[in-house]
Write a protein that holds these residues in place. Structure first.
Motif, short mmCIF file in Angstrom:
data_model
loop_
_atom_site.label_atom_id
_atom_site.label_comp_id
_atom_site.label_asym_id
_atom_site.label_seq_id
_atom_site.Cartn_x
_atom_site.Cartn_y
_atom_site.Cartn_z
N ARG A 105 0.88 -1.09 -0.10
CA ARG A 105 0.01 0.00 0.20
C ARG A 105 0.96 1.21 -0.13
O ARG A 105 1.39 1.63 0.90
N ILE A 106 0.72 2.07 -0.94
CA ILE A 106 1.62 3.24 -1.20
C ILE A 106 1.08 4.27 0.16
O ILE A 106 2.13 4.99 0.43
N GLU A 107 -0.05 4.30 0.33
CA GLU A 107 -0.51 5.22 1.31
C GLU A 107 0.25 4.96 2.63
O GLU A 107 0.25 6.05 3.27
N GLU A 108 0.59 3.64 3.10
CA GLU A 108 1.14 3.43 4.29
C GLU A 108 2.52 4.00 4.20
O GLU A 108 3.11 4.87 5.36
N TRP A 109 3.26 3.69 3.13
CA TRP A 109 4.79 4.34 2.99
C TRP A 109 4.81 5.76 3.00
O TRP A 109 5.60 6.45 3.50
N LEU A 110 3.78 6.53 2.43
CA LEU A 110 3.46 7.98 2.40
C LEU A 110 3.33 8.37 3.77
O LEU A 110 3.95 9.39 4.35
N ALA A 111 2.43 7.46 4.50
CA ALA A 111 2.24 8.14 5.81
C ALA A 111 3.42 8.02 6.73
O ALA A 111 3.72 9.16 7.72
N LEU A 112 4.27 7.07 6.66
CA LEU A 112 5.64 7.03 7.37
C LEU A 112 6.48 8.00 6.92
O LEU A 112 7.17 8.74 7.91
N TRP A 113 6.62 8.40 5.69
CA TRP A 113 7.48 9.34 5.18
C TRP A 113 7.20 10.71 5.70
O TRP A 113 7.89 11.46 6.15
N ARG A 114 5.94 10.80 5.78
CA ARG A 114 5.26 12.24 6.21
C ARG A 114 5.64 12.55 7.76
O ARG A 114 5.97 13.48 8.05
N SER A 115 5.32 11.34 8.33
CA SER A 115 5.76 11.59 9.85
C SER A 115 6.95 11.79 10.10
O SER A 115 7.51 12.52 10.89
N LEU A 116 7.97 11.06 9.15
CA LEU A 116 9.68 11.20 9.49
C LEU A 116 9.89 12.83 8.99
O LEU A 116 10.42 13.53 9.85
N TRP A 117 9.36 13.24 7.74
CA TRP A 117 9.73 14.53 7.48
C TRP A 117 9.26 15.70 8.33
O TRP A 117 9.68 16.76 8.45
N ILE A 118 8.13 15.48 8.42
CA ILE A 118 7.27 16.52 9.58
C ILE A 118 7.96 16.63 10.79
O ILE A 118 8.08 17.60 11.22
N SER A 119 8.47 15.62 11.35
CA SER A 119 9.13 15.49 12.65
C SER A 119 10.55 16.48 12.44
O SER A 119 10.98 16.97 13.49
N THR A 120 11.13 16.04 11.50
CA THR A 120 12.29 16.71 11.09
C THR A 120 12.28 17.94 11.15
O THR A 120 13.07 18.89 11.51
N ALA A 121 11.17 18.61 10.21
CA ALA A 121 11.08 20.05 9.78
C ALA A 121 10.63 20.61 11.23
O ALA A 121 10.92 21.72 11.52
#
Length: 551
Positions: free
Chosen positions: A50-66
């Motif tokens: 599921r692409i949406e699962e990987w997108l959610a993980l990536w968004r969590s990572l970059w939002i936290s870094t930003a």
């Protein structure tokens, strides 16, 4: 042998209780996947496809870094300003600027909605003043999430920077100046490297808080889902298996990030510093410069506290009286009186108070006992207790909420599982788990600060272990215990992330009442509950600050 057995039984029982609370639910969540249709392999394969699962993980990572970067840009300069400069009102303004940390996440988010949202106070004023056809911006998506994160998390960098500067040895900067280094060189080559551990601690706290953030992504994210909101969406849609896999994925991301950030911590590469006298604060120029600096700091404090003031203002706006005007045309006590006699009433507030108080008492007892065992035992056994205390902090609230829901949805007493789903007791149990790092780590700091010679002197005078504990150790540990309990109470009182998954109608907390009222567009009543939560949390925060000064 008979006297040694009870001494061994206590740590074993305490360890078993902590494992049951902290580790066992995670283990049950992992093993539950093997009972899913097709087994764990099929569940993991579905997740991976599921692409949406990987997108959610990536968004969590970059939002936290930003969020870390944005909080650092705001908090570090403020820390330098209020710790190194002397100007009128510095102490009061410095304390006010730290208040956003006392806002529960949901309250901070709705305060932003009331001030900056499309129908908020500021956009209405701009529309009326500039003659615009509509709001000049839309408060949604990743930009809105980062705005809220930056506002609520800059305080970590602000407080850590001030603490680091207060402990910095001024002789180092004086020696660099004597050798001809400029102020900029001293800042870059001496001061900032020495503050590395403080920055790392703030970044770690900010990153882990952002990774587990739920309120801002939930209300502002829309289709922009991070993993915390993805888990809740799967759970509410009835896809329990997907929610369990997402929970494990977020847990893996959190633990992996924690190890990476720990490895990057500059404290690991420092050989030690000498604690001397911090540099004296530099007075700001002449009288005019002092007034300008004080005025600028006051304006900054007003801006940072504007969401608090807006929340209070909206609580006095009766429903249906504010449409297109830039400022509410009617102010009254209707929302406050309606809260007492309305359908919502005081029940959500009472629920939050008893659950937060119960969780604080239990977490304080368990955290204190675990800290005592970690200090007494030392070695691997001590590190075991410390790890149990730290684990709930390292994992986002949604992870533990779903793990507890999975564990306590089955009646298997012999395996430590009881049906608590649908009862009022699962949510306060989750509050206990989330509060353990706060009470435990605070107590641990208190134990490590005790002077062992005091106990030895009392023992030489004939005082037994219990007498030494009650008369000497406990009074010295009281500030640490109260500080941890205060933070635990604040966290439980305004909790939203675990409540949204575990609450029932009988124990609906104030955060869920606010969410329900907002969905009915009754902004005034939602603001009333928000103000009550804000005042209670701020009072507990100020009490925590007074006790913390005694540590």
């Amino acid at each position: 042998m008979k006297r040694g057995f009870p001494r061994l039984l206590g740590p074993w029982l305490l360890g078993a209780v902590l494992v049951w609370l902290v580790g066992y639910p995670l283990l049950v969540t992992v093993t539950a996947l093997f009972g899913a249709p097709g087994g764990a392999g099929a569940a993991l394969a579905t997740f991976a496809g599921r692409i949406e699962e990987w997108l959610a993980l990536w968004r969590s990572l970059w939002i936290s870094t930003a969020s870390v970067l944005l909080a650092a840009v705001i908090g570090i300069p403020l820390g330098f300003l209020f710790e190194r400069a002397e100007f009128p009102g510095r102490r009061i303004l410095g304390a006010l600027i730290a208040l956003p940390v006392a806002l529960p996440p949901l309250v901070g988010v709705i305060a932003f909605v009331f001030l900056f949202g499309e129908s908020g106070l500021l956009p209405r004023a701009l529309v009326a003043g500039l003659g615009l056809a509509g709001p000049p911006w839309r408060l949604s998506g990743p930009g809105a999430i980062l705005l809220v994160h930056g506002y609520s998390m800059y305080v970590y960098f602000y407080l850590f920077t001030r603490a680091g500067l207060a402990r910095l040895d001024g002789a180092l900067e004086e020696a660099a100046a004597a050798l001809g280094a400029s102020r900029f060189s001293i800042l870059v080559r001496v001061t900032l490297p020495m503050l590395g551990p403080a920055f790392a601690g703030a970044a770690l706290l900010c990153f882990m808080t952002s990774l587990g953030s739920f309120s801002a992504p939930y209300l502002f994210g829309g289709n922009f889902r991070v993993m915390t909101t993805q888990i809740v969406a799967s759970k509410l849609n009835g896809d329990v298996v997907a929610a369990q896999v997402e929970t494990l994925a977020l847990a893996a991301l959190a633990i992996g990030s924690l190890f990476v950030l720990r490895w990057l911590d500059p404290q690991r590469r420092l050989t030690g510093t000498v604690r001397g006298v911090a540099p004296r604060r530099r007075p700001v120029g002449g009288r005019r410069a002092k007034l300008v600096a004080g005025l600028a700091a006051a304006l900054l404090a007003v801006f940072l506290l504007a969401p608090h003031a807006t929340l209070l203002l909206i609580s006095f706006v009766p429903a249906g009286t504010w449409s297109v005007e830039p400022f509410p045309p009617v102010l009254s006590l209707a929302n406050w009186t309606g809260m007492v006699g309305g359908p919502e009433g005081l029940r959500p507030l009472g629920n939050s108070l008893w659950m937060a108080a119960l969780a604080t008492v239990v977490a304080t007892f368990l955290g204190f006992a675990a800290a005592a065992q970690a200090t007494r035992l030392g070695g691997k056994a001590g590190r075991f207790f410390e790890a149990l205390l730290a684990l709930p902090w390292a994992l986002p609230g949604t992870v533990f909420a779903l793990a507890l829901a999975t564990t306590f949805s089955v009646d298997a007493p012999w395996f430590g599982r009881f049906v608590l789903i649908g009862t009022p007791w699962l949510l306060p149990l989750a509050y206990v788990v989330r509060a353990l790092p706060l009470t435990g780590r605070s107590s641990l700091a208190g134990f490590r600060g005790l002077d062992p010679t005091l106990g030895e002197a009392a023992a030489s005078l004939g005082a037994g272990p219990w007498r030494r504990f009650w008369r000497i150790e406990l009074p010295l540990l009281r500030p640490a215990v109260v500080a941890g309990a205060g933070l635990a109470f604040i966290t439980a009182l305004g909790d939203f992330v675990t409540s949204v998954l575990l609450y029932t109608f009988d124990n609906r907390p104030i955060s869920m009442a606010i969410d329900s009222i907002l969905r009915r567009n009754n902004l005034g009543l939602a603001a009333v509950y928000g103000v009550i939560l804000m005042v209670a949390s701020s009072a507990a925060f100020l009490a925590w600050g007074r006790e913390r000064q005694n540590l």
